[in-house]
Design a protein around this motif. Structure first.
Motif, PDB file in Angstrom:
ATOM      1  N   LEU A  69       0.837  -1.205   0.000  1.00  0.00           N
ATOM      2  CA  LEU A  69       0.000   0.000   0.000  1.00  0.00           C
ATOM      3  C   LEU A  69       0.873   1.258   0.000  1.00  0.00           C
ATOM      4  N   ILE A  70       1.941   1.231   0.782  1.00  0.00           N
ATOM      5  CA  ILE A  70       2.875   2.361   0.782  1.00  0.00           C
ATOM      6  C   ILE A  70       3.507   2.491  -0.601  1.00  0.00           C
ATOM      7  N   ALA A  71       3.919   1.371  -1.181  1.00  0.00           N
ATOM      8  CA  ALA A  71       4.552   1.395  -2.506  1.00  0.00           C
ATOM      9  C   ALA A  71       3.618   2.006  -3.545  1.00  0.00           C
ATOM     10  N   LEU A  72       2.350   1.658  -3.499  1.00  0.00           N
ATOM     11  CA  LEU A  72       1.397   2.212  -4.459  1.00  0.00           C
ATOM     12  C   LEU A  72       1.213   3.713  -4.257  1.00  0.00           C
ATOM     13  N   ALA A  73       1.128   4.138  -3.009  1.00  0.00           N
ATOM     14  CA  ALA A  73       0.974   5.568  -2.733  1.00  0.00           C
ATOM     15  C   ALA A  73       2.197   6.343  -3.210  1.00  0.00           C
ATOM     16  N   VAL A  74       3.382   5.809  -2.956  1.00  0.00           N
ATOM     17  CA  VAL A  74       4.610   6.474  -3.395  1.00  0.00           C
ATOM     18  C   VAL A  74       4.715   6.437  -4.918  1.00  0.00           C
ATOM     19  N   ALA A  75       4.292   5.344  -5.533  1.00  0.00           N
ATOM     20  CA  ALA A  75       4.320   5.250  -6.998  1.00  0.00           C
ATOM     21  C   ALA A  75       3.489   6.361  -7.628  1.00  0.00           C
ATOM     22  N   VAL A  76       2.369   6.685  -6.996  1.00  0.00           N
ATOM     23  CA  VAL A  76       1.531   7.773  -7.505  1.00  0.00           C
ATOM     24  C   VAL A  76       2.237   9.114  -7.317  1.00  0.00           C
ATOM     25  N   THR A  77       2.817   9.331  -6.152  1.00  0.00           N
ATOM     26  CA  THR A  77       3.444  10.627  -5.896  1.00  0.00           C
ATOM     27  C   THR A  77       4.696  10.825  -6.739  1.00  0.00           C
ATOM     28  N   THR A  78       5.359   9.739  -7.138  1.00  0.00           N
ATOM     29  CA  THR A  78       6.551   9.858  -7.987  1.00  0.00           C
ATOM     30  C   THR A  78       6.215   9.694  -9.461  1.00  0.00           C
ATOM     31  N   ALA A  93      -7.643   2.573  -2.351  1.00  0.00           N
ATOM     32  CA  ALA A  93      -8.215   3.918  -2.420  1.00  0.00           C
ATOM     33  C   ALA A  93      -7.870   4.720  -1.169  1.00  0.00           C
ATOM     34  N   GLU A  94      -7.905   4.092  -0.018  1.00  0.00           N
ATOM     35  CA  GLU A  94      -7.558   4.805   1.218  1.00  0.00           C
ATOM     36  C   GLU A  94      -6.087   5.216   1.220  1.00  0.00           C
ATOM     37  N   ALA A  95      -5.214   4.298   0.805  1.00  0.00           N
ATOM     38  CA  ALA A  95      -3.787   4.625   0.728  1.00  0.00           C
ATOM     39  C   ALA A  95      -3.539   5.752  -0.269  1.00  0.00           C
ATOM     40  N   LEU A  96      -4.226   5.704  -1.405  1.00  0.00           N
ATOM     41  CA  LEU A  96      -4.067   6.752  -2.411  1.00  0.00           C
ATOM     42  C   LEU A  96      -4.625   8.078  -1.916  1.00  0.00           C
ATOM     43  N   GLY A  97      -5.664   8.017  -1.096  1.00  0.00           N
ATOM     44  CA  GLY A  97      -6.191   9.242  -0.489  1.00  0.00           C
ATOM     45  C   GLY A  97      -5.146   9.928   0.379  1.00  0.00           C
ATOM     46  N   VAL A  98      -4.359   9.127   1.083  1.00  0.00           N
ATOM     47  CA  VAL A  98      -3.259   9.692   1.884  1.00  0.00           C
ATOM     48  C   VAL A  98      -2.239  10.344   0.959  1.00  0.00           C
ATOM     49  N   ALA A  99      -1.910   9.681  -0.152  1.00  0.00           N
ATOM     50  CA  ALA A  99      -0.957  10.244  -1.110  1.00  0.00           C
ATOM     51  C   ALA A  99      -1.469  11.569  -1.679  1.00  0.00           C
ATOM     52  N   VAL A 100      -2.747  11.614  -2.034  1.00  0.00           N
ATOM     53  CA  VAL A 100      -3.342  12.843  -2.567  1.00  0.00           C
ATOM     54  C   VAL A 100      -3.276  13.950  -1.520  1.00  0.00           C
ATOM     55  N   SER A 101      -3.625  13.616  -0.301  1.00  0.00           N
ATOM     56  CA  SER A 101      -3.607  14.593   0.785  1.00  0.00           C
ATOM     57  C   SER A 101      -2.204  15.142   1.010  1.00  0.00           C
TER      58      SER A 101
END
Length: 110
Positions: free
Chosen positions: A49-58, A82-90
């Motif tokens: 989940l962290i990897a996916l969130a970071v993948a979006v931010t990078t 979706a929750e992990a990505l919400g953290v990335a968006v935030s």
């Protein structure tokens, strides 16, 4: 929309070539990727989940493809992603707000 399975195939093909030129670099990256699994302070689900969130931010399509496939394989749900990505968006929005203060600082000095 990208073909994510094709992205994985394409990246793997190019990584073979890159690895032939710089095998120690790929060994080092693999070692970094496997470090969390060795300490196991976080479970594999949390790491993905962290990897996916970071993948979006990078903005790394290859990272998205590989980690989405792994997430699906280990049973991560769309709701969890979706929750992990919400953290990335935030965090990205928050970082933009914080960096906006740098513009104000620069304007004061201009």
């Amino acid at each position: 929309m990208p073909n994510w399975k094709q992205t994985i195939s394409d990246v793997n093909a190019r990584l073979k070539e890159f690895g032939a030129h710089s095998p120690e670099t790929l060994k080092g990256v693999a070692m970094l990727g496997n470090a969390g699994a060795k300490t196991n302070h976080l479970d594999s689900k949390t790491r993905e989940l962290i990897a996916l969130a970071v993948a979006v931010t990078t903005r790394c399509d290859g990272c998205i493809a590989f980690h989405a496939a792994e997430a699906k394989k280990i049973g991560i749900t769309a709701e969890e992603v979706a929750e992990a990505l919400g953290v990335a968006v935030s965090l990205n929005a928050g970082a933009a707000v914080i960096y906006s203060t740098h513009v104000l600082d620069a304007m004061d000095l201009a």
